[in-house]
Design a protein around this motif. Structure first.
Motif, PDB file in Angstrom:
ATOM      1  N   VAL A  73       0.842  -1.198   0.000  1.00 11.09           N
ATOM      2  CA  VAL A  73       0.000   0.000   0.000  1.00 11.09           C
ATOM      3  C   VAL A  73       0.878   1.248   0.000  1.00 11.09           C
ATOM      4  O   VAL A  73       0.628   2.209  -0.738  1.00 11.09           O
ATOM      5  N   GLU A  74       1.925   1.250   0.817  1.00  8.26           N
ATOM      6  CA  GLU A  74       2.833   2.403   0.858  1.00  8.26           C
ATOM      7  C   GLU A  74       3.496   2.622  -0.499  1.00  8.26           C
ATOM      8  O   GLU A  74       3.600   3.760  -0.981  1.00  8.26           O
ATOM      9  N   ALA A  75       3.957   1.528  -1.115  1.00  8.12           N
ATOM     10  CA  ALA A  75       4.625   1.661  -2.413  1.00  8.12           C
ATOM     11  C   ALA A  75       3.660   2.180  -3.474  1.00  8.12           C
ATOM     12  O   ALA A  75       4.026   3.024  -4.303  1.00  8.12           O
ATOM     13  N   ALA A  76       2.428   1.689  -3.455  1.00  5.47           N
ATOM     14  CA  ALA A  76       1.450   2.144  -4.443  1.00  5.47           C
ATOM     15  C   ALA A  76       1.127   3.619  -4.253  1.00  5.47           C
ATOM     16  O   ALA A  76       1.019   4.376  -5.229  1.00  5.47           O
ATOM     17  N   GLN A  77       0.983   4.053  -3.008  1.00  2.00           N
ATOM     18  CA  GLN A  77       0.670   5.458  -2.757  1.00  2.00           C
ATOM     19  C   GLN A  77       1.844   6.362  -3.105  1.00  2.00           C
ATOM     20  O   GLN A  77       1.646   7.510  -3.516  1.00  2.00           O
ATOM     21  N   ALA A  78       3.062   5.857  -2.934  1.00  2.00           N
ATOM     22  CA  ALA A  78       4.227   6.694  -3.218  1.00  2.00           C
ATOM     23  C   ALA A  78       4.473   6.850  -4.714  1.00  2.00           C
ATOM     24  O   ALA A  78       4.957   7.896  -5.156  1.00  2.00           O
ATOM     25  N   GLY A  79       4.138   5.826  -5.493  1.00  2.00           N
ATOM     26  CA  GLY A  79       4.474   5.877  -6.910  1.00  2.00           C
ATOM     27  C   GLY A  79       3.294   5.959  -7.846  1.00  2.00           C
ATOM     28  O   GLY A  79       3.465   5.757  -9.047  1.00  2.00           O
ATOM     29  N   LEU A 256      -2.928 -12.061 -11.293  1.00  2.00           N
ATOM     30  CA  LEU A 256      -3.073 -11.205 -10.117  1.00  2.00           C
ATOM     31  C   LEU A 256      -1.719 -10.653  -9.665  1.00  2.00           C
ATOM     32  O   LEU A 256      -1.627  -9.508  -9.211  1.00  2.00           O
ATOM     33  N   VAL A 257      -0.669 -11.448  -9.793  1.00  2.00           N
ATOM     34  CA  VAL A 257       0.672 -10.955  -9.444  1.00  2.00           C
ATOM     35  C   VAL A 257       1.052  -9.786 -10.343  1.00  2.00           C
ATOM     36  O   VAL A 257       1.580  -8.762  -9.879  1.00  2.00           O
ATOM     37  N   LYS A 258       0.779  -9.902 -11.611  1.00  2.00           N
ATOM     38  CA  LYS A 258       1.127  -8.829 -12.532  1.00  2.00           C
ATOM     39  C   LYS A 258       0.321  -7.565 -12.233  1.00  2.00           C
ATOM     40  O   LYS A 258       0.802  -6.450 -12.453  1.00  2.00           O
ATOM     41  N   GLY A 259      -0.909  -7.728 -11.760  1.00  2.00           N
ATOM     42  CA  GLY A 259      -1.673  -6.564 -11.338  1.00  2.00           C
ATOM     43  C   GLY A 259      -1.033  -5.863 -10.157  1.00  2.00           C
ATOM     44  O   GLY A 259      -0.982  -4.620 -10.106  1.00  2.00           O
ATOM     45  N   LEU A 260      -0.517  -6.621  -9.190  1.00  2.00           N
ATOM     46  CA  LEU A 260       0.174  -6.017  -8.055  1.00  2.00           C
ATOM     47  C   LEU A 260       1.489  -5.375  -8.477  1.00  2.00           C
ATOM     48  O   LEU A 260       1.915  -4.374  -7.886  1.00  2.00           O
ATOM     49  N   VAL A 261       2.154  -5.943  -9.467  1.00  2.00           N
ATOM     50  CA  VAL A 261       3.376  -5.326  -9.994  1.00  2.00           C
ATOM     51  C   VAL A 261       3.066  -3.936 -10.536  1.00  2.00           C
ATOM     52  O   VAL A 261       3.787  -2.964 -10.284  1.00  2.00           O
ATOM     53  N   GLU A 262       1.969  -3.823 -11.266  1.00  2.00           N
ATOM     54  CA  GLU A 262       1.587  -2.518 -11.808  1.00  2.00           C
ATOM     55  C   GLU A 262       1.252  -1.524 -10.702  1.00  2.00           C
ATOM     56  O   GLU A 262       1.653  -0.359 -10.748  1.00  2.00           O
ATOM     57  N   LEU A 263       0.522  -1.970  -9.691  1.00  2.00           N
ATOM     58  CA  LEU A 263       0.097  -1.065  -8.626  1.00  2.00           C
ATOM     59  C   LEU A 263       1.269  -0.611  -7.757  1.00  2.00           C
ATOM     60  O   LEU A 263       1.360   0.555  -7.372  1.00  2.00           O
ATOM     61  N   SER A 264       2.165  -1.540  -7.429  1.00  2.00           N
ATOM     62  CA  SER A 264       3.252  -1.235  -6.493  1.00  2.00           C
ATOM     63  C   SER A 264       4.496  -0.683  -7.172  1.00  2.00           C
ATOM     64  O   SER A 264       5.335  -0.073  -6.509  1.00  2.00           O
ATOM     65  N   ASP A 265       4.657  -0.937  -8.484  1.00  2.00           N
ATOM     66  CA  ASP A 265       5.853  -0.556  -9.233  1.00  2.00           C
ATOM     67  C   ASP A 265       7.082  -1.310  -8.728  1.00  2.00           C
ATOM     68  O   ASP A 265       8.206  -0.834  -8.863  1.00  2.00           O
ATOM     69  N   TRP A 266       6.881  -2.469  -8.120  1.00  2.00           N
ATOM     70  CA  TRP A 266       7.990  -3.355  -7.788  1.00  2.00           C
ATOM     71  C   TRP A 266       8.282  -4.240  -9.005  1.00  2.00           C
ATOM     72  O   TRP A 266       7.414  -4.474  -9.847  1.00  2.00           O
TER      73      TRP A 266
END
Length: 495
Positions: A73-79, A256-266
């Motif tokens: 959540v922190e990573a998604a909000q930051a980026g 679903l993993v790829k969706g989290l990659v997009e959201l978090s930018d990890w």
């Protein structure tokens, strides 16, 4: 007896007329009937509390004691590009407010000029005219000074512009909070869905291994003549079907993993390493604290505050267009120093002017101003209607989230009992089949029932966690009016 100058009387009338610059009174928005209820109509959630109330969580994200989810959540909000765009809208609205406030102040400019010129001598070629005063030769002149202008806010046009800009700034700030809450909910929902998918994958893989073992034993038994070829074919078909289900479930989890990659930018390899530790484990049910009353909710949602700010901005715009139909008054002036030398003429000294005092009266514009005023009033009515819709939607979202939370909580114990019962039946049928007391078809049916029951239990657990997230979002995500947006610090990407 002294006479009062005409300019003084005119200035006095300006002061008196300026007192008329008040906003137009408009009826406030009425609350929906559901907001006036004494309690929510849907059942309240249980008073669950987080296992560690002091655990570090991202701002505005009180849900789930899952460190990895909190970091995502922190990573998604930051980026997030959406939050960056919202921050830019806030900066633009703040600049607009500063510009509107500056309109009510005098505007001052500094100017300087220099000129060198040559003029023709007086008639007859003489450098001296009558009386010995010369005009021919080269002359230099320099001038420096300040020039000011001020549009007097006679009917409150500047004040209306400031009110509109301030409301738009509040609208932009509330929009940033709404985007932050929506992003946290999106990340939480994607994470919950992934963990549920992993749990389903574990069950599907276990079923596939069991069916593969049965198919292998059935083939050996059929070759020895102890098992009918039809039973061996049934076992092979069941194993193939289970293998296909594993691949389909794995593809769903990968998506679903790829969706989290997009959201978090990890990066995906780094995210998969982080996800490996808690694979298949859903976060524990959180708690949100006391549930506000329906009327209290409307002060806790940033989208409601943004809609209110839009109504205020539309009202101020309508006032501003009304002021455009009124007279406009402006006052100018300048002060400076001028030096002129040359051609036998030297002059130096201060110069100043007060005025002109300009009054412009709109007489005929073909109805343009009146049409603009009517359009602004219609925009206000539209904003008011949208506010009513936002209020009703906010109340409905909370009621819907409460229903989903109560339903999932009520269904979970029954599904837990069903999963345990079907699993016990599967084990018993498998033992009976090995002893020749049950057919392979009986075993396949028992396996299918057990797998479906386990899948239904995982799904209701996912639904309950998602319902908590929906309730968190519908309650405003911990936002409070007047809370200033903060730029999120860039979260570090895992090694």
């Amino acid at each position: 007896m002294s006479r009062c100058p005409t300019g003084a009387l005119f200035a006095l009338s300006i002061v008196l007329l300026a007192g008329c610059a008040t906003p137009v009174d408009r009826p406030p928005a009425t609350l929906p009937a559901a907001a006036q209820a004494a309690a929510w109509q849907a059942p309240r959630p249980p008073a669950d509390l987080p296992s560690d109330p002091g655990a570090a969580r991202p701002a505005g994200w009180p849900l789930f004691d899952d460190p990895l989810l909190n970091r995502l959540v922190e990573a998604a909000q930051a980026g997030s590009p959406n939050l960056a765009a919202a921050q830019a809208r806030i900066a633009r609205a703040r600049a607009g407010l500063a510009g509107s406030e500056a309109q009510g102040l005098p505007q001052v400019e500094a100017n300087a000029s220099a000129q060198r010129s040559r003029s023709l001598p007086a008639s007859g070629g003489s450098a001296a005219g009558a009386g010995g005063f010369g005009f021919g030769g080269v002359s230099n002149s320099r001038q420096i000074g300040l020039q000011s202008s001020w549009e007097i806010d006679l009917f409150g046009g500047v004040a209306a512009s400031v009110r509109a800009a301030a409301a738009r700034l509040r609208h932009a700030e509330a929009g940033w909070h709404a985007a932050r809450v929506a992003l946290a909910a999106e990340v939480g929902t994607a994470y919950i869905s992934l963990r549920a998918c992993e749990a389903q994958l574990v069950q599907t893989e276990a079923d596939a291994r069991s069916r593969e073992a049965t198919a292998r034993l059935s083939e050996q038994s059929a070759r020895a003549g102890f098992t009918a070829p039809a039973d061996a074919a049934l076992a092979r078909a069941g194993a193939a079907q289970a293998a296909s289900a594993v691949r389909a479930q794995q593809a769903q989890c990968d998506t679903l993993v790829k969706g989290l990659v997009e959201l978090s930018d990890w990066t995906e390899p780094a995210l998969r390493r982080e996800l490996a530790e808690g694979a298949g484990r859903l976060p524990q049910t959180p708690g949100l604290g006391p549930l506000p009353l329906p009327a209290e909710l409307l002060g806790q949602r940033p989208d409601v505050d943004a809609a209110r700010a839009a109504v205020e901005a539309a009202a101020a715009d309508a006032d501003l267009t009304r002021r455009d139909e009124k007279p406009r008054l402006s006052l100018g002036g300048s002060i400076g120093r001028s030096v002129t030398r040359g051609g036998g003429f030297d002059a130096e000294g201060g110069v100043w002017s007060l005025g002109p005092l300009t009054l412009s009266l709109p007489l005929f514009d073909g109805g343009r101003r009146r049409a603009a005023s009517a359009g602004a009033e219609a925009a206000y009515d539209e904003a008011l209607a949208q506010l009513q819709g936002t209020l009703r939607q906010a109340l409905r979202e909370v009621e819907t989230a409460l229903v989903a939370l109560d339903a999932s909580a009520a269904r979970e114990p029954a599904l837990q009992a069903a999963a345990e019962g079907f699993e016990a039946a599967r084990r018993a049928t498998e033992a009976r089949q090995r002893g020749g007391l049950a057919s392979l078809l009986d075993l396949e049916t028992a396996r299918r029932n057990a797998l479906q029951a386990r899948g239904a239990l995982i799904e209701v657990q996912r639904e309950r966690a998602s319902a908590w997230i929906t309730l968190y979002r519908s309650l405003g995500g911990g936002w409070r009016p007047g809370e200033a947006p903060r730029a999120a610090a860039r979260a570090g990407t895992p090694d």
